[in-house]
Design a protein around this motif. Sequence first.
Motif, PDB file in Angstrom:
ATOM      1  N   ALA A 122      -5.060   4.852  -9.549  1.00  0.00           N
ATOM      2  CA  ALA A 122      -5.141   4.162  -8.507  1.00  0.00           C
ATOM      3  C   ALA A 122      -3.848   4.430  -7.630  1.00  0.00           C
ATOM      4  O   ALA A 122      -2.871   4.626  -8.278  1.00  0.00           O
ATOM      5  CB  ALA A 122      -4.787   2.772  -9.155  1.00  0.00           C
ATOM      6  N   ARG A 123      -4.043   4.235  -6.423  1.00  0.00           N
ATOM      7  CA  ARG A 123      -2.768   4.875  -5.286  1.00  0.00           C
ATOM      8  C   ARG A 123      -2.712   4.046  -4.368  1.00  0.00           C
ATOM      9  O   ARG A 123      -3.796   3.420  -3.688  1.00  0.00           O
ATOM     10  CB  ARG A 123      -3.331   6.141  -5.006  1.00  0.00           C
ATOM     11  N   VAL A 124      -1.362   3.407  -4.197  1.00  0.00           N
ATOM     12  CA  VAL A 124      -1.215   2.697  -2.915  1.00  0.00           C
ATOM     13  C   VAL A 124      -0.981   3.662  -1.725  1.00  0.00           C
ATOM     14  O   VAL A 124      -0.336   4.591  -1.830  1.00  0.00           O
ATOM     15  CB  VAL A 124       0.146   1.918  -3.139  1.00  0.00           C
ATOM     16  N   TYR A 210      -9.302  -0.545  -2.059  1.00  0.00           N
ATOM     17  CA  TYR A 210      -8.862  -1.962  -2.545  1.00  0.00           C
ATOM     18  C   TYR A 210      -7.931  -2.332  -1.479  1.00  0.00           C
ATOM     19  O   TYR A 210      -6.788  -1.597  -0.994  1.00  0.00           O
ATOM     20  CB  TYR A 210      -8.084  -1.869  -3.749  1.00  0.00           C
ATOM     21  N   ARG A 212      -5.622  -5.956  -0.417  1.00  0.00           N
ATOM     22  CA  ARG A 212      -5.037  -7.357  -0.644  1.00  0.00           C
ATOM     23  C   ARG A 212      -4.697  -7.909   0.572  1.00  0.00           C
ATOM     24  O   ARG A 212      -3.665  -7.701   1.270  1.00  0.00           O
ATOM     25  CB  ARG A 212      -3.826  -7.247  -1.760  1.00  0.00           C
ATOM     26  N   PHE A 301      -1.187  -4.952   0.642  1.00  0.00           N
ATOM     27  CA  PHE A 301      -1.053  -3.331   0.607  1.00  0.00           C
ATOM     28  C   PHE A 301      -2.598  -2.868   0.555  1.00  0.00           C
ATOM     29  O   PHE A 301      -3.453  -3.678   0.335  1.00  0.00           O
ATOM     30  CB  PHE A 301      -0.347  -3.051  -0.525  1.00  0.00           C
ATOM     31  N   GLY A 303      -4.692   0.170  -0.977  1.00  0.00           N
ATOM     32  CA  GLY A 303      -4.874   1.311  -1.961  1.00  0.00           C
ATOM     33  C   GLY A 303      -6.232   1.748  -2.185  1.00  0.00           C
ATOM     34  O   GLY A 303      -7.223   1.023  -1.659  1.00  0.00           O
ATOM     35  N   VAL A 304      -6.238   2.904  -2.919  1.00  0.00           N
ATOM     36  CA  VAL A 304      -7.654   3.259  -3.437  1.00  0.00           C
ATOM     37  C   VAL A 304      -7.630   3.601  -4.983  1.00  0.00           C
ATOM     38  O   VAL A 304      -6.555   3.826  -5.263  1.00  0.00           O
ATOM     39  CB  VAL A 304      -7.740   4.456  -2.735  1.00  0.00           C
ATOM     40  N   PHE A 305      -8.618   3.227  -5.616  1.00  0.00           N
ATOM     41  CA  PHE A 305      -8.838   3.666  -7.017  1.00  0.00           C
ATOM     42  C   PHE A 305      -9.815   3.855  -7.429  1.00  0.00           C
ATOM     43  O   PHE A 305     -10.834   3.890  -6.503  1.00  0.00           O
ATOM     44  CB  PHE A 305      -8.367   2.130  -7.787  1.00  0.00           C
TER      45      PHE A 305
END
Lengths: 328, 499
Positions: A122-124, A210, A212, A301, A303-305
């Motif tokens: 998981a990376r922001v 992802y 939010r 933010f 991100g990808v996961f």
Amino acid sequence: MALVHKLLNGTYILSKCLKPSVASCPFLSTRFADYCSSSLQKPVATPGKASAQRNSAGGLQGDHQREVALDVTSPEEKPEVSFDKAIRDEIKEHFWRLKDEIVNHWIGPEGRPLQEVIMEQARVVWQFRGKEDLDKWIVTSDKTIGGRSEVFLKMGKNNQSALLYGTLSSAAPQDGENSQSGYCAMISRVPRGAFDRKKSYDWSQFNTLYLRVRGDGRPWMVNIREDTDFIQKSNQMYSYFMFTRGGPYWQEVKIPFSKFFFSNQGRIRDAQFQLLLDKISSIGFTLADKVDGPFFLEIDFIGVFADPAHTEEFAYENSPVLNPRLFK
Amino acid sequence: MRQPRLREVKAVSSGHAAGGQLGRNSNPRLPASPSDPRILAASLRAAVGTPRAGFGFPGGCPGSRGLSWAHAIMLARGLSRGWRGICAAALTGAPFSQVPSQAPRGLHCSVAAPSSGSSLVPRPPEPPRQLAKPPAPHEELFRLAPGGARDRASFVQAVQNFGQHNVHKRGHVDFIYLALRKMRDYGVERDLAVYNLLLDVFPKEVFLPRNVFQKIFIHYPRQQECGLAVLEQMESHGVMPNKETEFLLLQIFGRKSYPMLKFVRMKLWFTRFKNVNPFPVPRDLPTDPVDLATLGLRRIEPDLSAKVTIYQMASSRDSTGTADPTEQHIVGIQSPGQQAALARHSPARPVFVEGPFSLWLRDKCVYYHILRADLEPPEEREVEEIPEEWNLYYPMQLDLKYGRSAWDDYEFDIDEVEEGPVFAICMAGAHDQATLAKWIQGLQETNPALAQIPVIFRLTASTGELLASSSGLEEPCPPPAQEEEEEEDKTQRQQQGQS
């Protein structure tokens, strides 16, 4: 070499600025994505590729392809009076970046140890915790084609999120060319390396996007652009819908990359192919739901996961009726 | 070079005297060929007299010596624009405008000059559009009968009238474009039967290509563009075409035509994206504000066990029919978890009524207020201790690690935004403190702890007025800002919250 590159870059932008309306019909003209990030010029006014995206099922309209950064986040910075000093600063900064790149190459991809990058699930990618995070984004609206929508981007409450707000107006510009209008977009800038080389994101080990966010119930569209070295590629993007719920609670939006459909020059193509994640250039959010009025979107933010439960490779089949050549 | 507007082009072609005026005003900067262009209508010729040298009438009929290069360029540009319009419009979602589609009408009509943008001669400001617009063709069919209303029946009647007076359906393309524009006024833009009726206006089997040359080129391009416009309006309003549409398109344009291609694409992509919204909003929203508020509140409160309470209905109209009722509706929602949290809330810390925030339900905007408290500082956060029960036979609490193994980490490396708990949400007709005070009083019935907790009203926007405090209510210190309503309300909250 940097100077030559900058000269070329500079004249390139100049020549583009000289012919504002390149062609009456936007479909055959070529649009170049060029974000100037030099400190000499304010990051504004480069013809780009923000196309209007309508959110109706299956329908995209793509005639608005000129983009001007209406970046109202940072206040007007008085440019340096001394041209030579600015050039020297620029050269120093680029060489510094080059040195960083070379050093980082020894440490691992993008300066992080290889083990950490491989094990990452998981990376922001983009976060909004300060003003410098907002500089990585450009906001546009249909003001570039003569419409009347307004859009602004600023930091949200307690510097914990970014707030994209404005007013959408679908009054068509009376220029005889566009019969529909009304879109607002927020696009990320292409990451630049030393000497303004274009870099890209590599998300090949992830499979879900992802976000939010906290919206107001309006439907948005998420567009991902791949590396735009080729001219034709600068008009292509992959899109999907993001429906906000509205309300005071934060909403987590997870969009697998297999759901993104392919479009060229703002129109869905018959021949669909999955989004390849190894050279992602930028991501953007567009609002064009034909409803006039104020809107806002608060983003915490992005991100990808890697979702282990998601095994789908691509969501859309090609139909033999529309694409007989693919099925020969 | 001046670009004549569509209506001016039509005026020229129909030979009005005004057209002659326009023809004379056109910019003579074009390099004149020795063959002066012939002027179309006899009245124009009479008005202008002998064609002058250097008269650059944009795109008039080619002179006796053949097509001059300027006219050839203009015609080529016009035709190619039309071609591009067709090709572009053929794909899903074709937003071509109607001006270029009707402009190139062949060699014998005036072709609209290419829109190069800049005119070489400064023109006086044009009169406002409303005054100068001549009536569109067939507009009289949509004229309302005295005492008639704009509804579906009159629209259908107008469409049917077109066919009756005009056996050969002359000008059906213009009529269909006009009808498409008028649909919104008559409220039929989402009616599939009306779209099928409109497609029925096309003559059948005339536009089918019959030989290979007609199949190669776009056969009857203007009519195909018109069909595409009908389908495109259907698409933009989310109307799914049915078998009747398919049959009509087959009859009119044939299987290999662009409208048919667009129909196939609509069928494919509409069905794919039909259920893509995880929070669907019904197509027909309730008109009653209380029902609308209930729908909105249920949407934003994810807890299914939450209860919607109507604290006050909007007062009915007086017999005299005054416009604004004195009482507005107040609808609130609160879940049991929020109720428990509010009961646990210490009276030392105030709760805030914040709002109004906007929520869009399709095309209607409603506003809601929330009752929330600020985040407790970490030192004051109490950890709830569940009294330990133990049992001889089996453990009551298991402390198993359900998480994944050490190499699986799906957490994001960022601190999420933390905000204080929300205790209740309400939607009211008015956004002033009096109405919200009534909501608080209504809440006090189910949450008796609220009577001891100070409530601060943080209302933004111009309607948030501060009133005198009553028992248990305090006034907020910072006044609401004088911002436009389009500004995000949370910015005010931020500024006030940080004070």
